[in-house]
Write a protein that holds these residues in place. Structure first.
Motif, PDB file in Angstrom:
ATOM      1  N   ILE A   6       0.830  -1.206   0.000  1.00  0.00           N
ATOM      2  CA  ILE A   6       0.000   0.000   0.000  1.00  0.00           C
ATOM      3  C   ILE A   6       0.864   1.255   0.000  1.00  0.00           C
ATOM      4  CG2 ILE A   6      -1.628   1.345   1.392  1.00  0.00           C
ATOM      5  CD1 ILE A   6      -2.874  -1.391   2.207  1.00  0.00           C
ATOM      6  N   LEU A   7       1.899   1.276   0.835  1.00  0.00           N
ATOM      7  CA  LEU A   7       2.813   2.421   0.862  1.00  0.00           C
ATOM      8  C   LEU A   7       3.490   2.630  -0.488  1.00  0.00           C
ATOM      9  CD1 LEU A   7       4.659   2.141   4.287  1.00  0.00           C
ATOM     10  CD2 LEU A   7       3.192   3.998   3.525  1.00  0.00           C
ATOM     11  N   LEU A   8       3.906   1.551  -1.107  1.00  0.00           N
ATOM     12  CA  LEU A   8       4.665   1.647  -2.359  1.00  0.00           C
ATOM     13  C   LEU A   8       3.797   1.997  -3.565  1.00  0.00           C
ATOM     14  CD1 LEU A   8       7.154  -1.304  -1.817  1.00  0.00           C
ATOM     15  CD2 LEU A   8       7.584   1.157  -1.552  1.00  0.00           C
ATOM     16  N   ARG A   9       2.500   2.045  -3.391  1.00  0.00           N
ATOM     17  CA  ARG A   9       1.619   2.504  -4.471  1.00  0.00           C
ATOM     18  C   ARG A   9       1.817   3.993  -4.732  1.00  0.00           C
ATOM     19  NH1 ARG A   9      -4.069   0.108  -2.370  1.00  0.00           N
ATOM     20  NH2 ARG A   9      -3.586  -2.093  -2.660  1.00  0.00           N
ATOM     21  N   GLN A  10       2.163   4.734  -3.668  1.00  0.00           N
ATOM     22  CA  GLN A  10       2.184   6.185  -3.744  1.00  0.00           C
ATOM     23  C   GLN A  10       3.577   6.798  -3.624  1.00  0.00           C
ATOM     24  OE1 GLN A  10      -0.395   7.230  -0.541  1.00  0.00           O
ATOM     25  NE2 GLN A  10      -2.081   6.053  -1.351  1.00  0.00           N
ATOM     26  N   GLN A  11       4.580   6.001  -3.294  1.00  0.00           N
ATOM     27  CA  GLN A  11       5.920   6.544  -3.072  1.00  0.00           C
ATOM     28  C   GLN A  11       6.966   5.491  -3.407  1.00  0.00           C
ATOM     29  OE1 GLN A  11       4.642   7.498   0.850  1.00  0.00           O
ATOM     30  NE2 GLN A  11       5.949   5.961   1.787  1.00  0.00           N
ATOM     31  N   PRO A  12       8.186   5.921  -3.746  1.00  0.00           N
ATOM     32  CA  PRO A  12       9.206   4.957  -4.170  1.00  0.00           C
ATOM     33  C   PRO A  12       9.817   4.140  -3.037  1.00  0.00           C
ATOM     34  CG  PRO A  12      10.061   7.191  -4.317  1.00  0.00           C
ATOM     35  CD  PRO A  12       8.608   7.295  -3.956  1.00  0.00           C
ATOM     36  N   PHE A  13       9.813   4.669  -1.821  1.00  0.00           N
ATOM     37  CA  PHE A  13      10.389   3.975  -0.671  1.00  0.00           C
ATOM     38  C   PHE A  13       9.412   4.035   0.496  1.00  0.00           C
ATOM     39  CE2 PHE A  13      13.986   5.573  -3.156  1.00  0.00           C
ATOM     40  CZ  PHE A  13      14.633   4.375  -3.422  1.00  0.00           C
ATOM     41  N   GLY A  15       9.593   5.355   3.370  1.00  0.00           N
ATOM     42  CA  GLY A  15       9.506   6.646   4.027  1.00  0.00           C
ATOM     43  C   GLY A  15       9.212   7.799   3.103  1.00  0.00           C
ATOM     44  N   GLY A  16       9.015   7.528   1.833  1.00  0.00           N
ATOM     45  CA  GLY A  16       8.740   8.596   0.876  1.00  0.00           C
ATOM     46  C   GLY A  16       9.705   8.561  -0.291  1.00  0.00           C
ATOM     47  N   PHE A  21      15.839   3.453   7.189  1.00  0.00           N
ATOM     48  CA  PHE A  21      16.329   2.226   7.794  1.00  0.00           C
ATOM     49  C   PHE A  21      15.309   1.101   7.629  1.00  0.00           C
ATOM     50  CE2 PHE A  21      17.340  -0.438  11.564  1.00  0.00           C
ATOM     51  CZ  PHE A  21      18.599  -0.845  11.147  1.00  0.00           C
ATOM     52  N   ALA A  22      14.034   1.435   7.678  1.00  0.00           N
ATOM     53  CA  ALA A  22      12.982   0.422   7.502  1.00  0.00           C
ATOM     54  C   ALA A  22      13.096  -0.257   6.139  1.00  0.00           C
ATOM     55  CB  ALA A  22      11.605   1.065   7.660  1.00  0.00           C
ATOM     56  N   ASP A  23      13.438   0.518   5.106  1.00  0.00           N
ATOM     57  CA  ASP A  23      13.640  -0.081   3.778  1.00  0.00           C
ATOM     58  C   ASP A  23      14.757  -1.116   3.828  1.00  0.00           C
ATOM     59  OD1 ASP A  23      12.001   1.501   1.601  1.00  0.00           O
ATOM     60  OD2 ASP A  23      12.803   3.022   2.953  1.00  0.00           O
ATOM     61  N   ALA A  49       9.076  -5.848  -6.185  1.00  0.00           N
ATOM     62  CA  ALA A  49      10.254  -6.066  -7.025  1.00  0.00           C
ATOM     63  C   ALA A  49      10.824  -4.737  -7.520  1.00  0.00           C
ATOM     64  CB  ALA A  49       9.919  -6.983  -8.190  1.00  0.00           C
ATOM     65  N   ALA A  50       9.957  -3.805  -7.892  1.00  0.00           N
ATOM     66  CA  ALA A  50      10.419  -2.491  -8.352  1.00  0.00           C
ATOM     67  C   ALA A  50      11.087  -1.733  -7.205  1.00  0.00           C
ATOM     68  CB  ALA A  50       9.248  -1.691  -8.910  1.00  0.00           C
ATOM     69  N   TRP A  51      10.518  -1.806  -6.025  1.00  0.00           N
ATOM     70  CA  TRP A  51      11.097  -1.181  -4.838  1.00  0.00           C
ATOM     71  C   TRP A  51      12.477  -1.766  -4.543  1.00  0.00           C
ATOM     72  CZ3 TRP A  51      11.575  -4.335  -0.399  1.00  0.00           C
ATOM     73  CH2 TRP A  51      12.063  -3.699   0.739  1.00  0.00           C
ATOM     74  N   PHE A  52      12.577  -3.091  -4.566  1.00  0.00           N
ATOM     75  CA  PHE A  52      13.867  -3.747  -4.312  1.00  0.00           C
ATOM     76  C   PHE A  52      14.875  -3.354  -5.382  1.00  0.00           C
ATOM     77  CE2 PHE A  52      16.901  -7.224  -4.057  1.00  0.00           C
ATOM     78  CZ  PHE A  52      17.105  -7.310  -2.686  1.00  0.00           C
ATOM     79  N   SER A  53      14.436  -3.247  -6.604  1.00  0.00           N
ATOM     80  CA  SER A  53      15.308  -2.832  -7.700  1.00  0.00           C
ATOM     81  C   SER A  53      15.835  -1.408  -7.483  1.00  0.00           C
ATOM     82  CB  SER A  53      14.558  -2.926  -9.026  1.00  0.00           C
ATOM     83  OG  SER A  53      15.372  -2.535 -10.078  1.00  0.00           O
ATOM     84  N   ARG A  54      14.984  -0.515  -6.991  1.00  0.00           N
ATOM     85  CA  ARG A  54      15.444   0.844  -6.684  1.00  0.00           C
ATOM     86  C   ARG A  54      16.520   0.831  -5.604  1.00  0.00           C
ATOM     87  NH1 ARG A  54      10.003   1.820  -7.668  1.00  0.00           N
ATOM     88  NH2 ARG A  54       9.387   1.695  -5.480  1.00  0.00           N
ATOM     89  N   LEU A  55      16.354  -0.033  -4.621  1.00  0.00           N
ATOM     90  CA  LEU A  55      17.373  -0.159  -3.582  1.00  0.00           C
ATOM     91  C   LEU A  55      18.659  -0.745  -4.158  1.00  0.00           C
ATOM     92  CD1 LEU A  55      15.223  -1.372  -0.572  1.00  0.00           C
ATOM     93  CD2 LEU A  55      16.358   0.844  -0.818  1.00  0.00           C
TER      94      LEU A  55
END
Length: 68
Positions: A6-13, A15-16, A21-23, A49-55
């Motif tokens: 749900i968080l990642l629908r609206q933001q890349p990480f 925390g925004g 650190f949570a990421d 997967a997209a979030w992990f790829s950004r990291l």
């Protein structure tokens, strides 16, 4: 994983616009599973997967050292 999705629908990480650190904590769990496991928990999880790829783009050198 639903709250994270749900968080990642609206933001890349989590925390925004920048990773927190949570990421890193959550990404560490996926990295550990990728290194030791037979299950790819990111398979079929587009947002995660997209979030992990950004990291990986930011911290790929560090993550690459733990690929197993």
């Amino acid at each position: 994983m639903t709250p994270i999705k749900i968080l990642l629908r609206q933001q890349p990480f989590l925390g925004g616009d920048e990773p927190l650190f949570a990421d890193m904590l959550i990404a560490g769990l996926f990295q550990w599973a990728r290194v030791v496991g037979a299950v790819d928990y990111l398979d079929g999880e587009d947002k995660l997967a997209a979030w992990f790829s950004r990291l990986e783009d930011r911290y790929g050198e560090t993550l690459a050292k733990t690929r197993g």
